[in-house]
Motif scaffolding. Sequence first.
Motif, PDB file in Angstrom:
ATOM      1  N   ILE A 193      -6.506  21.230  26.996  1.00 47.29           N
ATOM      2  CA  ILE A 193      -5.812  21.047  28.276  1.00 47.29           C
ATOM      3  C   ILE A 193      -5.563  22.381  28.967  1.00 47.29           C
ATOM      4  CG2 ILE A 193      -3.669  20.250  29.344  1.00 47.29           C
ATOM      5  CD1 ILE A 193      -3.520  18.095  27.233  1.00 47.29           C
ATOM      6  N   TYR A 194      -5.186  23.404  28.195  1.00 48.43           N
ATOM      7  CA  TYR A 194      -4.780  24.681  28.783  1.00 48.43           C
ATOM      8  C   TYR A 194      -5.792  25.775  28.480  1.00 48.43           C
ATOM      9  CZ  TYR A 194      -0.251  22.411  29.444  1.00 48.43           C
ATOM     10  OH  TYR A 194       0.744  21.554  29.827  1.00 48.43           O
ATOM     11  N   THR A 235       7.411  20.126  29.569  1.00 49.80           N
ATOM     12  CA  THR A 235       6.155  19.983  30.322  1.00 49.80           C
ATOM     13  C   THR A 235       4.970  19.760  29.383  1.00 49.80           C
ATOM     14  OG1 THR A 235       6.986  21.398  32.102  1.00 49.80           O
ATOM     15  CG2 THR A 235       4.602  21.115  31.951  1.00 49.80           C
ATOM     16  N   LYS A 267       2.506  16.439  28.682  1.00 45.38           N
ATOM     17  CA  LYS A 267       1.054  16.524  28.804  1.00 45.38           C
ATOM     18  C   LYS A 267       0.356  15.994  27.553  1.00 45.38           C
ATOM     19  CE  LYS A 267      -0.186  18.776  32.700  1.00 45.38           C
ATOM     20  NZ  LYS A 267      -1.303  18.389  33.606  1.00 45.38           N
ATOM     21  N   LYS A 301      -6.035  25.909  33.173  1.00 41.21           N
ATOM     22  CA  LYS A 301      -6.151  24.454  33.022  1.00 41.21           C
ATOM     23  C   LYS A 301      -7.058  23.834  34.066  1.00 41.21           C
ATOM     24  CE  LYS A 301      -1.900  23.674  35.702  1.00 41.21           C
ATOM     25  NZ  LYS A 301      -0.517  23.155  35.642  1.00 41.21           N
TER      26      LYS A 301
END
Length: 283
Positions: free
Chosen positions: A211-212, A238, A242, A279
Amino acid sequence: MARVKVGLGRRLVTPEGVALDLRLASAGTRAGAFIVDALLMLGILLGVTLALLAFHASFGGSLGNVMIVLWLLGFFLLRNFYFILGESGGRAATLGKRVMKLRVVARDGGRLTGGAIVARNLMREIEVFLPLTFLAVAGSRGMADQWVAALGLSWTALFLFFPLFNRDRLRAGDLIAGTWVIETGRRRIGADLMRGATEHRIEFGPHELAIYGQYELQRLEEVLRRGEASAMAAVADTIRAKLNRYDVPGDEVFLDAYYRALRRHLERRLLFGVRKRDKFDTA
């Protein structure tokens, strides 16, 4: 987006609750970076000029006008795309900025876009090179054009000293593009965090680590270094949302484990030449 200004220090608080501590580059440091870049471009221009002269001589000197056009075109491309290409890379910096340990960032704390890079660098044509062209033309034509020379000199001085008259040390190009030039240290990302961290046996799957990217990894490192409970709670909320991971108690434990897992994941990908900048990078 909240901003706190103290001297050249800036703190941005993003909508996700992540506080980013930055230090703006001083006018002198930015001037030093530009001088390094200018010297490099001068060397490249000199090499291109010698190559064109040799090419011109090989045709018996019959390509005079063509050589002039090619030289002017090459100089235009060099002085514009040198900066654009340099700041479009992962370090968001030209060679001069790397030497002076600087980089370009977006003032809103978001991703530095290609449009912002192009805008801030094309403005340099108006700030620097256009008035210098006025000066060169006026000088070649004698005293009759002294008013043109004075206009070019005043124009150059206006934009040259513009960063000294605003708190954020912005060029006109920075003002239009919404960018800052900040100082950045040359250290391995989180090396001491990795050595000093307590081992947590928390596993994250490949889809959770995909994701990141590197940008978010650096921001997470800053949050862990500061150790502020409110910032860590906001960032942890956060990331949990996610990943849909609510099985790990403790914000610091969760962030520490995710930081180390994400760092190992990104480093392994780099070994195979795969870089995920942030991201938004889907390459």
